[in-house]
Scaffold this motif. Structure first.
Motif, PDB file in Angstrom:
ATOM      1  N   HIS A 169       0.844  -1.186   0.000  1.00 53.87           N
ATOM      2  CA  HIS A 169       0.000   0.000   0.000  1.00 53.87           C
ATOM      3  C   HIS A 169       0.887   1.246   0.000  1.00 53.87           C
ATOM      4  CE1 HIS A 169      -3.010   2.920   1.313  1.00 53.87           C
ATOM      5  NE2 HIS A 169      -3.852   2.107   0.721  1.00 53.87           N
ATOM      6  N   GLU A 170       1.481   1.523  -1.186  1.00 53.54           N
ATOM      7  CA  GLU A 170       2.359   2.686  -1.326  1.00 53.54           C
ATOM      8  C   GLU A 170       1.608   3.781  -2.061  1.00 53.54           C
ATOM      9  OE1 GLU A 170       6.712   1.875  -1.860  1.00 53.54           O
ATOM     10  OE2 GLU A 170       5.915   0.272  -3.094  1.00 53.54           O
ATOM     11  N   ARG A 171       2.187   4.992  -2.103  1.00 52.72           N
ATOM     12  CA  ARG A 171       1.569   6.075  -2.873  1.00 52.72           C
ATOM     13  C   ARG A 171       1.863   5.819  -4.351  1.00 52.72           C
ATOM     14  NH1 ARG A 171       3.433  10.734  -4.416  1.00 52.72           N
ATOM     15  NH2 ARG A 171       5.346  10.491  -3.212  1.00 52.72           N
TER      16      ARG A 171
ATOM     17  N   ARG B  79       5.414   2.914  -9.745  1.00 45.16           N
ATOM     18  CA  ARG B  79       5.124   2.402  -8.394  1.00 45.16           C
ATOM     19  C   ARG B  79       3.635   2.112  -8.275  1.00 45.16           C
ATOM     20  NH1 ARG B  79       7.405   5.617  -3.408  1.00 45.16           N
ATOM     21  NH2 ARG B  79       5.577   6.911  -3.688  1.00 45.16           N
ATOM     22  N   TYR B  80       3.323   0.864  -7.999  1.00 47.23           N
ATOM     23  CA  TYR B  80       1.928   0.416  -7.965  1.00 47.23           C
ATOM     24  C   TYR B  80       1.650  -0.290  -6.647  1.00 47.23           C
ATOM     25  CZ  TYR B  80       2.937   1.276 -12.805  1.00 47.23           C
ATOM     26  OH  TYR B  80       3.352   1.880 -13.956  1.00 47.23           O
ATOM     27  N   ARG B  81       0.346  -0.491  -6.389  1.00 46.11           N
ATOM     28  CA  ARG B  81      -0.006  -1.220  -5.163  1.00 46.11           C
ATOM     29  C   ARG B  81      -0.074  -2.721  -5.430  1.00 46.11           C
ATOM     30  NH1 ARG B  81      -4.213   3.187  -2.538  1.00 46.11           N
ATOM     31  NH2 ARG B  81      -2.531   4.592  -1.892  1.00 46.11           N
TER      32      ARG B  81
ATOM     33  N   HIS C 258       4.409  -6.703 -10.055  1.00 42.71           N
ATOM     34  CA  HIS C 258       4.885  -8.077 -10.269  1.00 42.71           C
ATOM     35  C   HIS C 258       6.405  -8.139 -10.140  1.00 42.71           C
ATOM     36  CE1 HIS C 258       0.922  -7.842 -12.033  1.00 42.71           C
ATOM     37  NE2 HIS C 258       0.831  -9.140 -11.844  1.00 42.71           N
ATOM     38  N   GLN C 259       6.848  -9.169  -9.493  1.00 40.93           N
ATOM     39  CA  GLN C 259       8.302  -9.359  -9.363  1.00 40.93           C
ATOM     40  C   GLN C 259       8.683 -10.745  -9.864  1.00 40.93           C
ATOM     41  OE1 GLN C 259       9.279  -8.877  -5.202  1.00 40.93           O
ATOM     42  NE2 GLN C 259       9.760  -6.706  -5.453  1.00 40.93           N
ATOM     43  N   LEU C 260       9.883 -10.804 -10.423  1.00 35.61           N
ATOM     44  CA  LEU C 260      10.526 -12.089 -10.682  1.00 35.61           C
ATOM     45  C   LEU C 260      11.594 -12.189  -9.610  1.00 35.61           C
ATOM     46  CD1 LEU C 260      11.057 -14.539 -12.571  1.00 35.61           C
ATOM     47  CD2 LEU C 260      12.644 -13.107 -13.802  1.00 35.61           C
TER      48      LEU C 260
ATOM     49  N   VAL D 250      21.454   0.800   1.362  1.00 32.13           N
ATOM     50  CA  VAL D 250      21.201  -0.146   2.468  1.00 32.13           C
ATOM     51  C   VAL D 250      20.034  -1.082   2.161  1.00 32.13           C
ATOM     52  CG1 VAL D 250      22.241   1.160   4.324  1.00 32.13           C
ATOM     53  CG2 VAL D 250      19.879   1.627   3.720  1.00 32.13           C
ATOM     54  N   ARG D 251      19.129  -0.680   1.249  1.00 29.83           N
ATOM     55  CA  ARG D 251      17.928  -1.444   0.892  1.00 29.83           C
ATOM     56  C   ARG D 251      16.966  -1.476   2.080  1.00 29.83           C
ATOM     57  NH1 ARG D 251      16.652  -3.001  -3.089  1.00 29.83           N
ATOM     58  NH2 ARG D 251      16.062  -5.134  -2.681  1.00 29.83           N
ATOM     59  N   GLY D 252      15.688  -1.493   1.759  1.00 29.83           N
ATOM     60  CA  GLY D 252      14.668  -1.259   2.789  1.00 29.83           C
ATOM     61  C   GLY D 252      14.472  -2.349   3.836  1.00 29.83           C
TER      62      GLY D 252
ATOM     63  N   ALA E 169      17.552 -11.924  -5.398  1.00 29.82           N
ATOM     64  CA  ALA E 169      17.258 -10.648  -6.051  1.00 29.82           C
ATOM     65  C   ALA E 169      15.809 -10.642  -6.501  1.00 29.82           C
ATOM     66  CB  ALA E 169      18.165 -10.458  -7.271  1.00 29.82           C
ATOM     67  N   ALA E 170      15.250  -9.436  -6.610  1.00 28.62           N
ATOM     68  CA  ALA E 170      13.892  -9.316  -7.145  1.00 28.62           C
ATOM     69  C   ALA E 170      13.903  -8.280  -8.260  1.00 28.62           C
ATOM     70  CB  ALA E 170      12.922  -8.895  -6.050  1.00 28.62           C
ATOM     71  N   ILE E 171      13.307  -8.677  -9.399  1.00 26.00           N
ATOM     72  CA  ILE E 171      13.223  -7.777 -10.551  1.00 26.00           C
ATOM     73  C   ILE E 171      11.807  -7.221 -10.592  1.00 26.00           C
ATOM     74  CG2 ILE E 171      13.374  -7.641 -13.070  1.00 26.00           C
ATOM     75  CD1 ILE E 171      15.125 -10.157 -13.013  1.00 26.00           C
ATOM     76  N   GLY E 172      11.673  -5.906 -10.750  1.00 22.40           N
ATOM     77  CA  GLY E 172      10.353  -5.278 -10.850  1.00 22.40           C
ATOM     78  C   GLY E 172       9.882  -5.317 -12.302  1.00 22.40           C
TER      79      GLY E 172
HETATM   80  P1  AMP Z   1      12.182  -4.735  -3.161  1.00 20.12           P
HETATM   81  O1  AMP Z   1      11.370  -5.995  -2.970  1.00 20.12           O
HETATM   82  O2  AMP Z   1      11.600  -3.557  -2.420  1.00 20.12           O
HETATM   83  O3  AMP Z   1      13.631  -4.953  -2.938  1.00 20.12           O
HETATM   84  O4  AMP Z   1      12.017  -4.318  -4.681  1.00 20.12           O
HETATM   85  C1  AMP Z   1      12.626  -5.014  -5.750  1.00 20.12           C
HETATM   86  C2  AMP Z   1      12.163  -4.398  -7.053  1.00 20.12           C
HETATM   87  O5  AMP Z   1      10.739  -4.526  -7.154  1.00 20.12           O
HETATM   88  C3  AMP Z   1      12.413  -2.895  -7.140  1.00 20.12           C
HETATM   89  O6  AMP Z   1      13.687  -2.645  -7.638  1.00 20.12           O
HETATM   90  C4  AMP Z   1      11.326  -2.457  -8.091  1.00 20.12           C
HETATM   91  O7  AMP Z   1      11.755  -2.630  -9.410  1.00 20.12           O
HETATM   92  C5  AMP Z   1      10.190  -3.390  -7.793  1.00 20.12           C
HETATM   93  N1  AMP Z   1       9.178  -2.750  -6.922  1.00 20.12           N
HETATM   94  C6  AMP Z   1       9.196  -2.625  -5.577  1.00 20.12           C
HETATM   95  N2  AMP Z   1       8.090  -1.985  -5.150  1.00 20.12           N
HETATM   96  C7  AMP Z   1       7.353  -1.705  -6.240  1.00 20.12           C
HETATM   97  C8  AMP Z   1       6.079  -1.052  -6.469  1.00 20.12           C
HETATM   98  N3  AMP Z   1       5.357  -0.592  -5.472  1.00 20.12           N
HETATM   99  N4  AMP Z   1       5.639  -0.924  -7.752  1.00 20.12           N
HETATM  100  C9  AMP Z   1       6.375  -1.421  -8.792  1.00 20.12           C
HETATM  101  N5  AMP Z   1       7.553  -2.041  -8.632  1.00 20.12           N
HETATM  102  C10 AMP Z   1       8.047  -2.180  -7.378  1.00 20.12           C
END
Ligand code: AMP
Length: 413
Positions: free
Chosen positions: A106-108, A113-115, A118-120, A250-252, A298-301
């Motif tokens: 639930h981000e702005r 940036r979406y709510r 999709h991630q790989l 530092v990454r979140g 790793a996660a790809i957005g």
């Molecule tokens: P994280 O899981 O926060 O490390 O994010 C890994 C990747 O997921 C980021 O580099 C973005 O490409 C993508 N990502 C994270 N949050 C969002 C979001 N709210 N909307 C779209 N892509 C996102």
């Protein structure tokens, strides 16, 4: 009108999305990563324990299922993968897996940036070798540069050391922040007491500038971590992977240690990271294993990859949609034969659409034109009686009659 939920998207053309997924999956499988699927619903406790209760994701962005407070929509897939490893009693390590799917935060909403996004997500569970971090980073770099043909991106890396390194570093950082306490923003003042290293994620320009002078964790590493940090950089150089050291990266999320990295692009605007990852220890233990396993992932957005690919899609070897054959029964009496002809074409791998809306021949021909049909395959009473079809080439306007039994052969020419 009922509108879609804020921060979600409809995907009406999946050509680019499928291209990304097919190419990435093929490439990952060549590196002997196995595809898995984990649930979208997970116990909220999984994320509280793994990501950390003070992270933005857990504190503000979780989608809790109403009436079932202990279940959430997953905000990421690493914790689920670690849970799956433990719960399924996987014994063979390193466990090299990947998964893709929707995540919810639930981000702005804003560009990129979406709510629901999709991630790989790629993980190696049970690996101590820094060379494994290098393999993942180099693999991603080749995926982005060679397979997806991106030419404008950068790789940022940092090294967060071990637990002891970070505890000692936090004391140094606190000293620095106390010296500048009147300058830093309120969010950073709060973070000083909750999750001090997250001050480096501050978006405030003044604070960002200030933190370029802050102590750097890479200068406070123990002997072992220092050697690993050197090894990481040397191996990346040997594999010709270009990188920039960013001491404030530092990454979140709480679970990272040692290697952290992010791929960023100037083409994305404010949300410039399209892939992030690093090494995490303790996660497997946190989710319930007796023995911990060191991991890297790793996660790809995907949405951000789509934004980048949209700019260069003309250069990509995207699959061409198949030629469409429009099967047109002139009257209701030919509906059955038209459906049979359509079935026969499809059986032979020929893409066919049967026009069965009871329209006039003229309007069905117009429709065939609109869908970009290669041929109109017209069946009237006369053709039906003679077991023929009339074929009109929609490009040239040429018409000819063909036996129904020879249609597949004609179209396959
Ligand atoms: P994280 O899981 O926060 O490390 O994010 C890994 C990747 O997921 C980021 O580099 C973005 O490409 C993508 N990502 C994270 N949050 C969002 C979001 N709210 N909307 C779209 N892509 C996102």
């Amino acid at each position: 009108m009922i509108r879609r939920v804020t921060g979600t998207q409809d995907f009406l053309d999946l050509t680019l999305l499928n291209f990304i997924l097919e190419q990435s999956k093929r490439f990952l499988k060549l590196h002997h990563f196995n595809e898995i699927m984990v649930p979208i619903l997970e116990p909220t406790e999984l994320f509280k324990r793994s990501l950390g209760v003070e992270t933005d994701v857990v504190k503000k962005e979780m989608y809790l299922i109403s009436g079932h407070e202990d279940i959430s929509l997953r905000p990421e897939a690493t914790a689920s993968t670690a849970r799956a490893f433990v719960e399924n009693g996987i014994q063979t390590t390193p466990w090299k897996v990947f998964t893709w799917g929707p995540m919810f935060r639930h981000e702005r909403p804003q560009k990129g940036r979406y709510r629901q996004f999709h991630q790989l997500s790629i993980e190696v569970i049970g690996t101590n070798a820094i060379a494994q971090d290098v393999e993942i980073i180099a693999l991603l770099d080749r995926l982005f540069s060679q397979i997806l043909a991106f030419d404008s991106y950068a790789l940022l890396i940092n090294f967060l050391g071990c637990h002891e390194d970070r505890e000692a570093f936090k004391v140094e950082l606190r000293k620095f922040l106390e010296q500048h306490i009147n300058e830093i923003c309120d969010t950073c003042k709060v973070r000083m007491n909750t999750n001090i290293m997250r001050v480096f994620d501050c978006k405030n320009e003044h604070d960002k500038q200030l933190y370029t002078q802050a102590p750097q964790i890479i200068k406070h590493l123990c002997k072992i971590c220092s050697a690993e940090w050197q090894e990481l950089q040397e191996l990346l150089e040997l594999l010709s992977v270009s990188f920039h050291v960013q001491p404030t990266l530092v990454r979140g999320l709480d679970y990272y240690q040692k290697t952290v990295f992010e791929f960023v692009s100037g083409n994305l605007g404010a949300q410039n990271a399209f892939c992030g990852g690093g090494r995490y220890h303790k996660l497997v233990e946190i989710v319930g294993a007796k023995e911990d396993q060191p991991c890297v992932g790793a996660a790809i957005g995907i949405e951000r990859l789509l934004l980048m690919l949209e700019l260069i899609k003309d250069k990509l070897p995207l699959p061409q949609p198949p030629a469409i054959q429009a099967v047109i029964p002139v009257e209701k009496a030919q509906h059955a034969i038209a459906l049979l002809v359509g079935q026969e074409l499809i059986k032979h791998g020929i893409c066919a659409q049967v026009m069965i809306e009871n329209d006039s021949l003229k309007s069905m021909m117009r429709q065939a034109n609109r869908i970009g049909a290669q041929h109109a395959i017209i069946i009237g009473a006369e053709e039906q009686a003679k077991k023929e079809v009339r074929i009109k080439n929609m490009m040239t306007g040429e018409e000819q009659s063909v036996k129904q039994a020879e249609l597949v052969q004609f179209l396959s020419k």
